[in-house]
Design a protein around this motif. Structure first.
Motif, PDB file in Angstrom:
ATOM      1  N   THR A  18     -32.123  15.458 -29.150  1.00  0.00           N
ATOM      2  CA  THR A  18     -32.138  14.182 -28.437  1.00  0.00           C
ATOM      3  C   THR A  18     -33.550  13.620 -28.355  1.00  0.00           C
ATOM      4  O   THR A  18     -33.769  12.419 -28.568  1.00  0.00           O
ATOM      5  CB  THR A  18     -31.540  14.353 -27.022  1.00  0.00           C
ATOM      6  OG1 THR A  18     -30.212  14.872 -27.140  1.00  0.00           O
ATOM      7  CG2 THR A  18     -31.523  13.051 -26.257  1.00  0.00           C
ATOM      8  N   LEU A  25     -29.576  20.814 -28.495  1.00  0.00           N
ATOM      9  CA  LEU A  25     -29.193  19.418 -28.248  1.00  0.00           C
ATOM     10  C   LEU A  25     -30.306  18.670 -27.512  1.00  0.00           C
ATOM     11  O   LEU A  25     -30.566  17.500 -27.791  1.00  0.00           O
ATOM     12  CB  LEU A  25     -27.894  19.348 -27.450  1.00  0.00           C
ATOM     13  CG  LEU A  25     -26.622  19.692 -28.220  1.00  0.00           C
ATOM     14  CD1 LEU A  25     -25.425  19.765 -27.268  1.00  0.00           C
ATOM     15  CD2 LEU A  25     -26.374  18.660 -29.304  1.00  0.00           C
ATOM     16  N   LEU A  74     -27.339  16.587 -20.047  1.00  0.00           N
ATOM     17  CA  LEU A  74     -27.513  17.920 -20.618  1.00  0.00           C
ATOM     18  C   LEU A  74     -28.112  18.893 -19.611  1.00  0.00           C
ATOM     19  O   LEU A  74     -27.771  20.079 -19.606  1.00  0.00           O
ATOM     20  CB  LEU A  74     -28.406  17.861 -21.866  1.00  0.00           C
ATOM     21  CG  LEU A  74     -27.747  17.443 -23.165  1.00  0.00           C
ATOM     22  CD1 LEU A  74     -28.791  17.265 -24.262  1.00  0.00           C
ATOM     23  CD2 LEU A  74     -26.691  18.444 -23.588  1.00  0.00           C
TER      24      LEU A  74
END
Length: 174
Positions: free
Chosen positions: A14, A10, A39
């Motif tokens: 991103t 992720l 995150l």
């Protein structure tokens, strides 16, 4: 796939999305640095907090301060500054140094590529205009260099989760 691996994927996704937005629009939305910071909090919840977390915080603050100076001089965009600071939060001192080197090399190569592209791509006919990044002396979407440098740094200096604690063996009384 572990939860830590999913978070790293992720993280990388991103960064790639931020670079693509920078390429298309010459801007990086605030959502991307915010997502990276969130995150990182999730990462810490999954892998645990280590005693050298101060290095990550130092790199974040230092990169944000230097980036704000560069932004005030017009040498770097505000989105680039926030994105790089949020990325720096993920690395300790040795990884952060590698990240700065990779991003700087990527930035130099990116600038060279845009200089060549601006000279090789002919001006549009019929009064059309080039995209801003391809205009002579136009801006360079530095988010591409930040993303490339970060992906290299993650590949070679990935933040590793702490190994799980070994189970404690309890001596049995006979």
């Amino acid at each position: 796939m572990s939860a830590a691996d999913a978070i790293l994927y992720l993280f990388c996704a991103t960064i790639v999305l931020a670079a693509l937005q920078d390429l298309a629009q010459l801007r990086i939305s605030n959502i991307f640095p915010v997502m990276l910071v969130v995150l990182f909090g999730v990462w810490l919840a999954v892998v645990g907090i280590e005693k050298d977390l101060w290095e990550n915080a130092l790199l974040f603050a230092l990169s944000l301060a230097i980036g704000m100076f560069l932004f005030s001089r017009g040498w770097l965009g505000g989105g680039d500054v926030k994105l790089l600071a949020a990325i720096m939060l993920w690395f300790d001192l040795s990884g952060g140094l590698a990240l700065v080197i990779y991003v700087a090399i990527g930035g130099g190569l990116l600038a060279l590529a845009f200089i060549i592209a601006r000279r090789m791509i002919p001006a549009p006919r019929n009064g059309g205009t080039r995209p801003p990044a391809l205009r002579p002396r136009g801006p360079i979407p530095y988010g591409l260099a930040i993303a490339a440098g970060t992906l290299l740094c993650v590949a070679w200096h990935a933040p590793n989760p702490a190994p799980p604690a070994a189970p404690v063996k309890v001596a049995q009384r006979v």
